[in-house]
Enzyme design. Structure first.
Site, PDB file in Angstrom:
ATOM      1  N   ARG A 122       7.437  -5.760 -35.723  1.00 45.28           N
ATOM      2  CA  ARG A 122       6.508  -5.052 -36.625  1.00 45.28           C
ATOM      3  C   ARG A 122       5.153  -4.924 -35.955  1.00 45.28           C
ATOM      4  O   ARG A 122       4.165  -5.525 -36.361  1.00 45.28           O
ATOM      5  CB  ARG A 122       6.472  -5.767 -37.962  1.00 45.28           C
ATOM      6  CG  ARG A 122       7.745  -5.423 -38.725  1.00 45.28           C
ATOM      7  CD  ARG A 122       7.815  -6.065 -40.041  1.00 45.28           C
ATOM      8  NE  ARG A 122       8.371  -5.141 -41.026  1.00 45.28           N
ATOM      9  CZ  ARG A 122       8.678  -5.477 -42.256  1.00 45.28           C
ATOM     10  NH1 ARG A 122       8.478  -6.676 -42.685  1.00 45.28           N
ATOM     11  NH2 ARG A 122       9.173  -4.583 -43.086  1.00 45.28           N
ATOM     12  N   GLN A 127       5.912   1.089 -35.669  1.00 42.31           N
ATOM     13  CA  GLN A 127       5.869   1.352 -37.118  1.00 42.31           C
ATOM     14  C   GLN A 127       6.760   2.513 -37.520  1.00 42.31           C
ATOM     15  O   GLN A 127       7.423   2.477 -38.552  1.00 42.31           O
ATOM     16  CB  GLN A 127       4.434   1.635 -37.551  1.00 42.31           C
ATOM     17  CG  GLN A 127       3.741   0.382 -38.014  1.00 42.31           C
ATOM     18  CD  GLN A 127       2.325   0.601 -38.481  1.00 42.31           C
ATOM     19  OE1 GLN A 127       1.855   1.735 -38.593  1.00 42.31           O
ATOM     20  NE2 GLN A 127       1.641  -0.475 -38.759  1.00 42.31           N
ATOM     21  N   ASP A 130      10.335   1.450 -38.099  1.00 40.08           N
ATOM     22  CA  ASP A 130      10.526   0.273 -38.942  1.00 40.08           C
ATOM     23  C   ASP A 130      11.409   0.598 -40.155  1.00 40.08           C
ATOM     24  O   ASP A 130      10.936   1.038 -41.202  1.00 40.08           O
ATOM     25  CB  ASP A 130       9.134  -0.227 -39.367  1.00 40.08           C
ATOM     26  CG  ASP A 130       9.170  -1.500 -40.181  1.00 40.08           C
ATOM     27  OD1 ASP A 130      10.258  -1.922 -40.597  1.00 40.08           O
ATOM     28  OD2 ASP A 130       8.091  -2.068 -40.404  1.00 40.08           O
ATOM     29  N   SER A 133      10.693  -1.346 -43.491  1.00 42.94           N
ATOM     30  CA  SER A 133       9.619  -0.804 -44.320  1.00 42.94           C
ATOM     31  C   SER A 133      10.034   0.500 -44.993  1.00 42.94           C
ATOM     32  O   SER A 133       9.792   0.701 -46.182  1.00 42.94           O
ATOM     33  CB  SER A 133       8.358  -0.555 -43.492  1.00 42.94           C
ATOM     34  OG  SER A 133       7.795  -1.775 -43.113  1.00 42.94           O
ATOM     35  N   TYR A 230       4.744 -13.241 -42.571  1.00 42.23           N
ATOM     36  CA  TYR A 230       5.735 -13.503 -43.621  1.00 42.23           C
ATOM     37  C   TYR A 230       5.347 -14.731 -44.433  1.00 42.23           C
ATOM     38  O   TYR A 230       4.440 -15.474 -44.063  1.00 42.23           O
ATOM     39  CB  TYR A 230       7.122 -13.703 -42.997  1.00 42.23           C
ATOM     40  CG  TYR A 230       7.701 -12.427 -42.460  1.00 42.23           C
ATOM     41  CD1 TYR A 230       8.341 -11.532 -43.310  1.00 42.23           C
ATOM     42  CD2 TYR A 230       7.591 -12.095 -41.118  1.00 42.23           C
ATOM     43  CE1 TYR A 230       8.869 -10.346 -42.824  1.00 42.23           C
ATOM     44  CE2 TYR A 230       8.108 -10.912 -40.623  1.00 42.23           C
ATOM     45  CZ  TYR A 230       8.750 -10.038 -41.482  1.00 42.23           C
ATOM     46  OH  TYR A 230       9.263  -8.862 -41.006  1.00 42.23           O
TER      47      TYR A 230
HETATM   48  P1  NAD Z   1       9.590  -9.726 -47.334  1.00 43.52           P
HETATM   49  O1  NAD Z   1      10.581  -8.687 -47.719  1.00 43.52           O
HETATM   50  O2  NAD Z   1       9.944 -10.734 -46.306  1.00 43.52           O
HETATM   51  O3  NAD Z   1       9.170 -10.542 -48.651  1.00 43.52           O
HETATM   52  C1  NAD Z   1       8.678  -9.897 -49.810  1.00 43.52           C
HETATM   53  C2  NAD Z   1       7.490 -10.656 -50.364  1.00 43.52           C
HETATM   54  O4  NAD Z   1       7.924 -11.863 -51.016  1.00 43.52           O
HETATM   55  C3  NAD Z   1       6.455 -11.095 -49.321  1.00 43.52           C
HETATM   56  O5  NAD Z   1       5.205 -10.519 -49.631  1.00 43.52           O
HETATM   57  C4  NAD Z   1       6.437 -12.618 -49.465  1.00 43.52           C
HETATM   58  O6  NAD Z   1       5.150 -13.146 -49.239  1.00 43.52           O
HETATM   59  C5  NAD Z   1       6.869 -12.780 -50.903  1.00 43.52           C
HETATM   60  N1  NAD Z   1       7.311 -14.148 -51.264  1.00 43.52           N
HETATM   61  C6  NAD Z   1       8.059 -15.019 -50.532  1.00 43.52           C
HETATM   62  N2  NAD Z   1       8.215 -16.176 -51.200  1.00 43.52           N
HETATM   63  C7  NAD Z   1       7.580 -16.039 -52.400  1.00 43.52           C
HETATM   64  C8  NAD Z   1       7.387 -16.894 -53.529  1.00 43.52           C
HETATM   65  N3  NAD Z   1       7.886 -18.135 -53.554  1.00 43.52           N
HETATM   66  N4  NAD Z   1       6.673 -16.421 -54.573  1.00 43.52           N
HETATM   67  C9  NAD Z   1       6.149 -15.166 -54.543  1.00 43.52           C
HETATM   68  N5  NAD Z   1       6.302 -14.322 -53.506  1.00 43.52           N
HETATM   69  C10 NAD Z   1       6.994 -14.748 -52.450  1.00 43.52           C
HETATM   70  O7  NAD Z   1       8.225  -9.032 -46.957  1.00 43.52           O
HETATM   71  P2  NAD Z   1       7.967  -7.613 -46.244  1.00 43.52           P
HETATM   72  O8  NAD Z   1       7.921  -6.570 -47.262  1.00 43.52           O
HETATM   73  O9  NAD Z   1       8.912  -7.479 -45.137  1.00 43.52           O
HETATM   74  O10 NAD Z   1       6.503  -7.835 -45.685  1.00 43.52           O
HETATM   75  C11 NAD Z   1       6.209  -8.985 -44.903  1.00 43.52           C
HETATM   76  C12 NAD Z   1       4.925  -8.819 -44.125  1.00 43.52           C
HETATM   77  O11 NAD Z   1       5.083  -7.878 -43.088  1.00 43.52           O
HETATM   78  C13 NAD Z   1       3.736  -8.365 -44.923  1.00 43.52           C
HETATM   79  O12 NAD Z   1       2.621  -9.088 -44.463  1.00 43.52           O
HETATM   80  C14 NAD Z   1       3.604  -6.920 -44.552  1.00 43.52           C
HETATM   81  O13 NAD Z   1       2.298  -6.428 -44.728  1.00 43.52           O
HETATM   82  C15 NAD Z   1       3.985  -6.991 -43.105  1.00 43.52           C
HETATM   83  N6  NAD Z   1       4.407  -5.698 -42.536  1.00 43.52           N
HETATM   84  C16 NAD Z   1       3.858  -5.311 -41.333  1.00 43.52           C
HETATM   85  C17 NAD Z   1       4.231  -4.108 -40.773  1.00 43.52           C
HETATM   86  C18 NAD Z   1       3.677  -3.637 -39.454  1.00 43.52           C
HETATM   87  O14 NAD Z   1       4.169  -2.733 -38.884  1.00 43.52           O
HETATM   88  N7  NAD Z   1       2.657  -4.246 -38.939  1.00 43.52           N
HETATM   89  C19 NAD Z   1       5.166  -3.314 -41.414  1.00 43.52           C
HETATM   90  C20 NAD Z   1       5.692  -3.751 -42.622  1.00 43.52           C
HETATM   91  C21 NAD Z   1       5.323  -4.962 -43.163  1.00 43.52           C
END
Ligand code: NAD
Length: 379
Positions: A122, A127, A130, A133, A230
């Protein structure tokens, strides 16, 4: 270079790995594209549209795969498909390798080079590739639509001649890509939205979308994000405090959407049976984590469960596939963006740079071996 686009064989998979827009782009790279007849049918793309884009239509998977150097799929090829893919060919798909080491070995033994799109780092450069996403964003949107459809009332506040209808209250648990889109969608539909997460960075994101943040903001919360962005698995003590806080809040909600995941772990249990029972009859929970064990007690993959008090728990699987046309179109673009980096435009052939960090991160099998560091036999 010959590219094959196959019809997905898993009955729960309506998406397709290429759409006419990307077929044109592959042809622009100097390749020939062969699409298995019916590959796009469940995603709203008839054979004729692929043909109009310049693809050839093959009557069977075998015919499509004959002579193909590159195979585009949504899901990992099954044993039957592996048997038909020519040795040395490359497959790009959502490979779902964890827990499927035997299938990975079979791909290696078939001499097929496989790349897992969901392992794409990521980072900014990737991006556009991805798939987690692009698909999670659609799942977040669809979760609100599904929740609203199961809820027997309207979402926005309405002032009518017959009286005022209050706005629905929607609570989003887990504010990653899916959760953020769920908040935005629920707000657009006129609901009063609250959201929770364990990563502090999400507080500002929730508030910037006009929703209210609800969370236990203690010292553990301040440390809950890994360097990769994460969530960590929270301590039993934190989970207890979180449950206390959430308990009273959930009882007042009309729709709860859960999206919480922890990489490599089962989904955290966030909504207990007692919390479900505390909700008003007719309320709805949508569990987007159901395929990873579920956030909601009583959620069943592939089912809508109605519990004793008249609360529905929605456990649809492959939620992005419920928007098959949009999901395919975004997935196909993610795939093209990656494949383009592996093509020599002069030679019009695959020329993989094995030192590229995107290649290293996603390549599972190569030249008869499982090469990915995460899938090496334990010493
Ligand atoms: P994910 O699908 O792994 O998880 C979904 C959400 O569940 C996360 O926000 C996590 O913090 C939350 N979670 C986990 N345990 C929990 C609990 N006990 N109670 C409440 N919430 C809980 O997450 P994702 O959608 O893949 O995103 C993960 C990270 O990756 C984020 O920081 C996002 O901004 C980042 N991201 C970065 C890029 C990039 O290209 N740079 C792209 C997409 C996502």
């Amino acid at each position: 270079m010959r590219i094959a686009v196959l019809t997905e064989t898993d009955p729960i998979e309506p998406r397709v790995a290429a759409v006419p827009e990307t077929v044109k782009k592959y042809i622009g790279l100097g390749s020939e594209v062969v699409v298995q007849s019916g590959a796009g049918a469940k995603a709203g793309v008839p054979d004729a549209e692929y043909e109009a884009a310049g693809a050839k239509i093959a009557g069977s998977a075998e015919e499509a795969l004959s002579g193909a150097d590159l195979v585009l799929k949504v899901r990992r090829p099954n044993a039957d498909e592996l048997g038909k893919i020519q040795k040395g060919a490359t497959v790009v798909a959502i490979m779902d390798p964890y827990g499927h080491e035997d299938e990975l070995k079979a791909a290696a033994e078939a001499g097929v080079n496989t790349f897992a799109m969901e392992l794409m780092p990521r980072i900014t450069r990737a991006q556009v590739m991805d798939v987690l996403s692009s698909q999670a964003n659609l799942a977040g949107y669809r979760a609100v639509v599904d929740g609203a459809a199961e809820y027997g009332r309207s979402l926005p506040m309405m002032m009518t001649a017959a009286g005022t209808v209050p706005a629905a209250r929607i609570f989003i648990m887990g504010v990653g890509v899916a959760g953020l889109q769920a908040i935005a969608t629920a707000r657009r539909m006129g609901a009063v939205v609250t959201a929770t997460d364990v990563r502090p960075a999400t507080k500002e994101q929730v508030e910037s979308l006009g929703a209210k943040f609800v969370a236990v903001e203690d010292d553990e919360f301040k440390q809950a994000e890994t360097s990769g962005g994460y969530a960590k698995e929270m301590s039993a003590e934190y989970q207890k405090k979180q449950a206390e806080l959430v308990k009273g809040h959930i009882a007042k909600q009309d729709i709860v959407i859960t999206t919480a995941l922890i990489p490599g772990r089962p989904a955290p249990k966030l909504v207990s049976e007692e919390m479900v029972a505390s909700m008003k009859p007719g309320s709805v929970l949508v569990d987007l984590a159901v395929e990873r064990g579920g956030n909601v007690a009583g959620a069943k993959a592939g089912e809508i469960v109605t519990v004793g008090n008249g609360v529905k728990i929605v456990g649809h699987v492959n939620v992005p596939g419920r928007l098959a046309a949009t999901a395919s179109s975004l997935y196909a673009r993610n795939l093209y963006a990656f494949v383009e980096t592996m093509v020599d435009k002069e030679a019009k052939a695959l020329a993989v740079n094995w030192d590229d960090e995107l290649v290293k991160a996603t390549n599972l099998t190569r030249d008869g071996q499982v090469v990915h560091p995460n899938f090496q036999p334990k010493a």
